[in-house]
Design an enzyme around this catalytic site. Structure first.
Site, short mmCIF file in Angstrom:
data_model
loop_
_atom_site.label_atom_id
_atom_site.label_comp_id
_atom_site.label_asym_id
_atom_site.label_seq_id
_atom_site.Cartn_x
_atom_site.Cartn_y
_atom_site.Cartn_z
CG HIS A 59 48.70 36.83 41.68
ND1 HIS A 59 49.11 36.84 40.36
CD2 HIS A 59 49.09 35.62 42.16
CE1 HIS A 59 49.71 35.70 40.07
NE2 HIS A 59 49.72 34.94 41.15
CG ASP A 302 52.99 35.53 41.55
OD1 ASP A 302 52.38 34.67 42.21
OD2 ASP A 302 53.75 35.25 40.60
#
Ligand code: NCD
Ligand code: ZN
Ligand code: ZN
Ligand code: ZN
Length: 438
Positions: A59, A302
């Site tokens: 991610h 992320d």
């Protein structure tokens, strides 16, 4: 002749440790075991060091194409490999968004040109691209489909009917940003007149729990395989706990949700504005308990870089997201040092599980024939994160000045040493596109 021989390395796997020699040749692991016969161009004593597969970060937002003032495939991948992340999967909310064959191939071409890490890409779900998704999945071009249940950075939010249709019409893995748009709208409205509301009030924990409940219903109905990104609350865990192992749902947790909380953050609140938000301590502790108990599958950064100028806007204008690919491994190593989890769990969630969930060929395990993506590291050493050392173009981290684990002693990508003790080598070879065995 071997290219590199690591002698007496303590190899870490989810199932335990073993001491062995590892020989690399032509970018692959050629031998694992007692002293191999045959010579090597370079020999390294790894006594007292650990070796694990390179970290797979499923991610990242490398912002390339279109948002390259925040990051690009070169700076993002340099940040990654410097700190042990040897494979990244990039999210589709670039400009243009990655939503069809043309944009997918264009992004892969940029990555091939600029990335020093191995790379794969997600395609973004839109209201009508199931056909394109299926072809790209069958052709092994994408690791999966990213579904934004709520609007976050970018333009890829999807309404209920479109989501249901996606689950019925597309195939492959679905990665989900799980926040419920209706609840977000309601709270957004309720706080709209406040100049500086708490992000956690505008995007409350219930929105995440509601979206996860809905995903469970969708998975029950359609049997689709879902990977839920960035779990952030105790309630999401409570919903998923009784279903663990029964439904084809896997999960990701980020370092920022594991190491930051609203009560303990001292700096500018816009810096930790992220979707889903940084939560209270109670949630943070629940996430660690779940990691300890093996109830979460993967760590993902992320990595969502924005510039400090962008973050300097007022609350409503400031973009959500923070850089993280460069601090993923050292933060987790520091957690190991402080007894929050063992190295076995680290390897399971950083390497073995991502390789299995994304069906990555040659990744995630140290065995003969696997790709030579390795980290050589010591345990128990820490340092302070210095802004000046960061490779991310964003140029900042919410963990500046904080204690982190020492950088890996050596990072090896496709058999090439690319970083030593946090310093990149001068000439970095290009990374390779991952392939999928499915
Ligand atoms: C991400 C971004 O900036 O691309 N932002 C974030 O707050 N996490 C998008 C996302 O993953 O939601
Ligand atoms: Zn997200
Ligand atoms: Zn509210
Ligand atoms: Zn994201």
């Amino acid at each position: 002749m071997y290219d590199l021989l690591l002698r007496d390395a303590t190899i870490v796997q989810s199932t335990g440790r073993l001491v062995a020699d590892i020989a690399l040749e032509d970018g692959k692991i050629a031998y694992v075991g007692g002293s191999p016969g045959g010579k090597a161009k370079e020999e390294v004593s790894a006594i007292g060091h650990f070796v694990m597969p390179g970290v797979i970060d499923g991610h990242v937002h490398f912002r390339d194409p279109g948002l390259t003032h925040k990051e690009d495939w070169s700076t993002g991948s340099r940040a990654a490999v410097r700190m042990g992340v040897t494979t990244v999967l990039d999210m589709p909310n670039t400009v243009p968004p990655t939503v069809d064959a043309k944009t997918a191939k264009a992004k892969l071409a940029i990555a091939a040109e600029r990335s020093v890490a191995n790379y794969g890409i997600w395609i973004g779900a839109t209201a009508d691209n199931a056909k394109a998704i299926n072809k790209l999945w069958d052709d092994g071009v994408i690791c999966g489909t990213k579904l934004f249940l709520a609007h976050t950075t970018g333009t890829l939010g999807l309404d209920d009917d479109a989501v249901h249709k996606l689950f019925l019409d597309s195939k492959g893995l679905i990665g989900v940003h799980a926040e419920d748009q209706r609840l977000l709208d309601k709270h957004h409205k309720a706080h709209a007149k406040e100049p500086r509301p708490e992000h956690n009030d505008v995007r409350p924990p219930e929105a995440a729990a509601e979206a996860v409940s809905r995903l469970v219903r969708l998975v029950r109905e359609t049997k689709r395989r879902v990977h839920i990104c960035h779990l952030s609350t105790a309630n999401e865990l409570t919903i998923l706990e009784p279903l663990f192992g029964d439904l084809p749902i896997t999960t990701e947790v980020t370092p920022h949700h594991l190491f930051l909380s609203v009560e303990t953050w001292q700096g500018d609140k816009n810096l930790i504005k992220v979707n889903p938000p940084i939560r209270p301590e109670l949630d943070r502790r629940a996430l660690w308990t779940a990691v300890k108990r093996g109830r979460l599958n993967t760590f993902g950064s992320d990595h969502a870089p924005h510039t400090l100028e962008e973050k300097a806007a007022d609350y409503w204008e400031a973009p959500a997201g923070m850089p993280g690919v460069e601090t993923l491994f050292p933060l987790l190593m520091n957690a190991v040092k402080h007894g929050r989890m063992g190295l076995e769990r680290l390897v399971e969630m950083c390497c073995e599980q991502p390789a299995a969930i994304f069906a990555l060929e040659g990744k995630g395990r140290i065995q003969v024939g696997a790709d030579a993506d390795l980290i050589l590291f010591k345990e128990g050493e820490s340092t302070k994160l210095k802004k000046s050392e960061l490779e991310t173009k964003a140029g900042w981290s919410p963990f500046e000045g904080k204690e982190i684990g020492a950088p890996p002693v050596r990072v090896i990508v496709n058999g090439h040493t690319v970083a030593r003790n946090g310093t990149l080598m001068d000439d970095l070879p290009k990374g390779q596109a991952v392939t999928y065995k499915r």
